[in-house]
Write a protein that holds these residues in place. Structure first.
Motif, PDB file in Angstrom:
ATOM      1  N   GLU A  44       0.819  -1.213   0.000  1.00  0.00           N
ATOM      2  CA  GLU A  44       0.000   0.000   0.000  1.00  0.00           C
ATOM      3  C   GLU A  44       0.859   1.272   0.000  1.00  0.00           C
ATOM      4  O   GLU A  44       0.483   2.268  -0.612  1.00  0.00           O
ATOM      5  CB  GLU A  44      -0.957  -0.018   1.177  1.00  0.00           C
ATOM      6  CG  GLU A  44      -2.035  -1.080   1.008  1.00  0.00           C
ATOM      7  CD  GLU A  44      -2.956  -1.196   2.200  1.00  0.00           C
ATOM      8  OE1 GLU A  44      -2.876  -0.372   3.123  1.00  0.00           O
ATOM      9  OE2 GLU A  44      -3.765  -2.136   2.197  1.00  0.00           O
ATOM     10  N   HIS A  48       0.550   4.100  -2.868  1.00  0.00           N
ATOM     11  CA  HIS A  48       0.384   5.518  -2.531  1.00  0.00           C
ATOM     12  C   HIS A  48       1.427   6.368  -3.247  1.00  0.00           C
ATOM     13  O   HIS A  48       1.125   7.448  -3.758  1.00  0.00           O
ATOM     14  CB  HIS A  48       0.473   5.721  -1.020  1.00  0.00           C
ATOM     15  CG  HIS A  48       0.295   7.139  -0.602  1.00  0.00           C
ATOM     16  ND1 HIS A  48       1.370   7.973  -0.362  1.00  0.00           N
ATOM     17  CD2 HIS A  48      -0.821   7.875  -0.401  1.00  0.00           C
ATOM     18  CE1 HIS A  48       0.919   9.166  -0.024  1.00  0.00           C
ATOM     19  NE2 HIS A  48      -0.408   9.137  -0.037  1.00  0.00           N
ATOM     20  N   ARG A  49       2.651   5.880  -3.309  1.00  0.00           N
ATOM     21  CA  ARG A  49       3.709   6.628  -3.996  1.00  0.00           C
ATOM     22  C   ARG A  49       3.402   6.772  -5.484  1.00  0.00           C
ATOM     23  O   ARG A  49       3.641   7.820  -6.078  1.00  0.00           O
ATOM     24  CB  ARG A  49       5.063   5.952  -3.790  1.00  0.00           C
ATOM     25  CG  ARG A  49       5.573   6.096  -2.374  1.00  0.00           C
ATOM     26  CD  ARG A  49       6.895   5.389  -2.191  1.00  0.00           C
ATOM     27  NE  ARG A  49       7.354   5.500  -0.815  1.00  0.00           N
ATOM     28  CZ  ARG A  49       8.432   4.904  -0.359  1.00  0.00           C
ATOM     29  NH1 ARG A  49       9.180   4.151  -1.150  1.00  0.00           N
ATOM     30  NH2 ARG A  49       8.783   5.043   0.901  1.00  0.00           N
ATOM     31  N   TRP A  50       2.868   5.708  -6.107  1.00  0.00           N
ATOM     32  CA  TRP A  50       2.494   5.787  -7.518  1.00  0.00           C
ATOM     33  C   TRP A  50       1.358   6.791  -7.710  1.00  0.00           C
ATOM     34  O   TRP A  50       1.389   7.601  -8.641  1.00  0.00           O
ATOM     35  CB  TRP A  50       2.054   4.426  -8.049  1.00  0.00           C
ATOM     36  CG  TRP A  50       3.186   3.552  -8.459  1.00  0.00           C
ATOM     37  CD1 TRP A  50       3.645   2.447  -7.822  1.00  0.00           C
ATOM     38  CD2 TRP A  50       4.018   3.695  -9.611  1.00  0.00           C
ATOM     39  NE1 TRP A  50       4.707   1.907  -8.494  1.00  0.00           N
ATOM     40  CE2 TRP A  50       4.951   2.648  -9.601  1.00  0.00           C
ATOM     41  CE3 TRP A  50       4.055   4.613 -10.657  1.00  0.00           C
ATOM     42  CZ2 TRP A  50       5.910   2.490 -10.590  1.00  0.00           C
ATOM     43  CZ3 TRP A  50       5.013   4.447 -11.643  1.00  0.00           C
ATOM     44  CH2 TRP A  50       5.929   3.400 -11.603  1.00  0.00           C
ATOM     45  N   LEU A  51       0.346   6.728  -6.853  1.00  0.00           N
ATOM     46  CA  LEU A  51      -0.836   7.573  -7.025  1.00  0.00           C
ATOM     47  C   LEU A  51      -0.561   9.047  -6.753  1.00  0.00           C
ATOM     48  O   LEU A  51      -1.241   9.920  -7.302  1.00  0.00           O
ATOM     49  CB  LEU A  51      -1.968   7.075  -6.137  1.00  0.00           C
ATOM     50  CG  LEU A  51      -2.511   5.677  -6.497  1.00  0.00           C
ATOM     51  CD1 LEU A  51      -3.568   5.255  -5.491  1.00  0.00           C
ATOM     52  CD2 LEU A  51      -3.056   5.650  -7.906  1.00  0.00           C
ATOM     53  N   THR A  52       0.404   9.362  -5.900  1.00  0.00           N
ATOM     54  CA  THR A  52       0.710  10.760  -5.586  1.00  0.00           C
ATOM     55  C   THR A  52       1.790  11.344  -6.492  1.00  0.00           C
ATOM     56  O   THR A  52       2.110  12.519  -6.382  1.00  0.00           O
ATOM     57  CB  THR A  52       1.146  10.922  -4.119  1.00  0.00           C
ATOM     58  OG1 THR A  52       2.295  10.106  -3.886  1.00  0.00           O
ATOM     59  CG2 THR A  52       0.018  10.550  -3.179  1.00  0.00           C
ATOM     60  N   GLY A  53       2.353  10.537  -7.376  1.00  0.00           N
ATOM     61  CA  GLY A  53       3.353  11.046  -8.315  1.00  0.00           C
ATOM     62  C   GLY A  53       4.767  11.030  -7.797  1.00  0.00           C
ATOM     63  O   GLY A  53       5.648  11.642  -8.394  1.00  0.00           O
ATOM     64  N   ALA A  54       5.030  10.339  -6.706  1.00  0.00           N
ATOM     65  CA  ALA A  54       6.390  10.288  -6.166  1.00  0.00           C
ATOM     66  C   ALA A  54       7.345   9.545  -7.100  1.00  0.00           C
ATOM     67  O   ALA A  54       8.549   9.784  -7.066  1.00  0.00           O
ATOM     68  CB  ALA A  54       6.390   9.622  -4.790  1.00  0.00           C
ATOM     69  N   TYR A  55       6.818   8.663  -7.945  1.00  0.00           N
ATOM     70  CA  TYR A  55       7.656   7.915  -8.874  1.00  0.00           C
ATOM     71  C   TYR A  55       7.698   8.545 -10.260  1.00  0.00           C
ATOM     72  O   TYR A  55       8.131   7.935 -11.208  1.00  0.00           O
ATOM     73  CB  TYR A  55       7.147   6.476  -9.016  1.00  0.00           C
ATOM     74  CG  TYR A  55       7.374   5.603  -7.799  1.00  0.00           C
ATOM     75  CD1 TYR A  55       8.489   5.750  -6.999  1.00  0.00           C
ATOM     76  CD2 TYR A  55       6.467   4.602  -7.474  1.00  0.00           C
ATOM     77  CE1 TYR A  55       8.689   4.941  -5.899  1.00  0.00           C
ATOM     78  CE2 TYR A  55       6.668   3.786  -6.388  1.00  0.00           C
ATOM     79  CZ  TYR A  55       7.781   3.947  -5.607  1.00  0.00           C
ATOM     80  OH  TYR A  55       7.980   3.137  -4.533  1.00  0.00           O
TER      81      TYR A  55
END
Length: 71
Positions: A44, A48-55
């Motif tokens: 999870e 979350h990192r994918w969905l918030t644009g951290a990657y």
């Protein structure tokens, strides 16, 4: 019609276990249930990192396309 048969396992690799890669979030060994993560929590965190644009991959825009008309 010929029946399909499974290939015979190679004697040197029979029973070999693939190495367990570490969890990409915390570094603990991955589990089969949450692979490639060690737990649902780390899965999870990654989502979350994918969905918030951290990657997100940084983009460098270049000014080489159209000329501005200066002559």
């Amino acid at each position: 019609m010929a029946s399909r048969q499974r290939p015979e396992p190679h004697p040197e690799t029979e029973g070999a276990v693939a190495p367990v890669k570490p969890c990409p979030i915390c570094g603990k060994p991955a589990t089969l249930e949450a692979r490639p993560f060690c737990s649902p929590r780390c899965r999870e965190v990654d989502l979350h990192r994918w969905l918030t644009g951290a990657y997100a991959v940084p983009v460098v825009e270049e000014d080489g396309g159209e000329e501005s008309g200066e002559a």
